[in-house]
Design a protein around this motif. Structure first.
Motif, PDB file in Angstrom:
ATOM      1  N   ALA A 130      28.897  22.349 -19.309  1.00 43.89           N
ATOM      2  CA  ALA A 130      30.286  22.735 -19.574  1.00 43.89           C
ATOM      3  C   ALA A 130      31.133  22.550 -18.323  1.00 43.89           C
ATOM      4  N   ALA A 131      32.409  22.217 -18.543  1.00 48.38           N
ATOM      5  CA  ALA A 131      33.322  21.989 -17.420  1.00 48.38           C
ATOM      6  C   ALA A 131      33.508  23.263 -16.617  1.00 48.38           C
ATOM      7  N   SER A 132      33.547  23.110 -15.298  1.00 45.71           N
ATOM      8  CA  SER A 132      33.783  24.244 -14.413  1.00 45.71           C
ATOM      9  C   SER A 132      35.266  24.313 -14.072  1.00 45.71           C
ATOM     10  N   LYS A 183      31.139  18.392 -17.096  1.00 46.91           N
ATOM     11  CA  LYS A 183      32.168  17.561 -17.697  1.00 46.91           C
ATOM     12  C   LYS A 183      33.429  17.585 -16.832  1.00 46.91           C
ATOM     13  N   GLY A 184      33.998  16.404 -16.605  1.00 47.63           N
ATOM     14  CA  GLY A 184      35.211  16.312 -15.821  1.00 47.63           C
ATOM     15  C   GLY A 184      35.005  16.364 -14.328  1.00 47.63           C
ATOM     16  N   GLY A 185      33.758  16.523 -13.887  1.00 47.48           N
ATOM     17  CA  GLY A 185      33.486  16.623 -12.462  1.00 47.48           C
ATOM     18  C   GLY A 185      32.762  15.412 -11.912  1.00 47.48           C
ATOM     19  N   TYR A 186      32.182  15.592 -10.740  1.00 45.46           N
ATOM     20  CA  TYR A 186      31.409  14.538 -10.077  1.00 45.46           C
ATOM     21  C   TYR A 186      29.984  15.036  -9.896  1.00 45.46           C
ATOM     22  N   ALA A 187      29.047  14.124  -9.805  1.00 42.09           N
ATOM     23  CA  ALA A 187      27.652  14.526  -9.692  1.00 42.09           C
ATOM     24  C   ALA A 187      26.856  13.487  -8.923  1.00 42.09           C
TER      25      ALA A 187
END
Length: 271
Positions: free
Chosen positions: A192-194, A53-57
């Motif tokens: 979960a956000a890192s 969550k909140g990141g890039y993938a």
């Protein structure tokens, strides 16, 4: 003589019945083994590494061909605008043309200090050659971001078109506690956000807002190399799964044949 033959006849009837039952069971098991791979061959989305969550993938849209008389020539993947993604970049796939469609947002998106008024709503891949043939699958890599922080998953409804004009809509959402729908929509599960949302792989704000489809920066080069390796690995895994199913079916049939042979051999000895 007639009294002594009656039990033998009864035994013979039982043996024949046993052989028929064994053959029927073997055929049923073989059918299940052969069809089990097809039954679950849906269009799906698979993250390559973490999709936090909140990141890039980087993800792969996996598209199997479920028809034996047509090729897949088009794929449309839609992205939810209630959790908009400002950056959706397809990696070039040989033999396919990718088109990115953007839509205006009802509520502007704040990203890296910039206001984004539109987001990607759909990516369409169109075959420039024969497409995905019977018994084959294709993976379409995408770089996604920034992933929402207030959602546990993204539903990517997809439409698959065959060369015979047949259209399969993978748009049914899974209901909690219910059986899997016939044409389930691909679902990207978010972890979960890192601490580092970018994970060292986020595109710059400028690239996020204006980079055209297929344009690569350092992030996309690394993502592309990784996606190619993962595609090769997935292909090998798919081949291994198919081989395992075939060997399993062969084993079942050999076992059935052995039972039938044993019963018939016993019948000959009794005779």
């Amino acid at each position: 003589m007639s009294v002594s033959r009656t039990p033998a006849r009864r035994a013979s009837v039982r043996r024949v019945a046993a052989v028929r039952a064994a053959l029927a069971g073997g055929i049923a098991l073989s059918s299940v083994a052969l069809l089990s791979g097809t039954a679950f061959a849906h269009v799906s989305v698979q993250p390559q590494g973490e999709a936090a969550k909140g990141g890039y993938a980087t993800v792969n849209i996996k598209v199997p061909n479920e028809r034996d008389n047509a090729s897949t020539v088009k794929l449309e993947v839609s992205f939810p605008l209630d959790h908009p993604l400002a950056s959706v970049m397809p990696q070039p796939v040989p033999g396919w043309k990718a088109e990115v469609t953007k839509s205006k947002l009802d509520k502007p998106l704040e990203l890296h200090g910039r206001t984004i008024n539109e987001a990607v709503s759909k990516v369409t891949w169109t075959a420039e050659g024969t497409g995905i043939g019977p018994g084959q699958f294709q993976q379409f890599p995408l770089s996604l971001g920034q992933l929402p922080e207030n959602a546990d998953e993204l539903v990517l409804k997809s439409v698959q078109t065959y060369s015979n004009k047949e259209v399969v809509r993978w748009i049914e959402e899974q209901k909690e506690g219910a059986e899997e729908p016939q044409n389930p929509a691909p679902v990207l599960k978010l972890s979960a956000a890192s601490d580092d949302h970018h994970g060292g792989a986020a595109p710059s704000a400028t690239a996020t807002a204006s980079a055209p489809a297929g344009e690569k920066d350092g992030h996309d080069d690394k993502a592309g190399d990784k996606a190619e390796k993962d595609t090769a690995s997935a292909s090998s895994s798919s081949s291994s799964d198919t081989t395992a199913r075939i060997l399993g079916v062969v084993g079942i049939l050999v076992g059935v044949a052995g039972v039938a042979f044993g019963v018939l051999a016993g019948r000959r000895r009794s005779a």
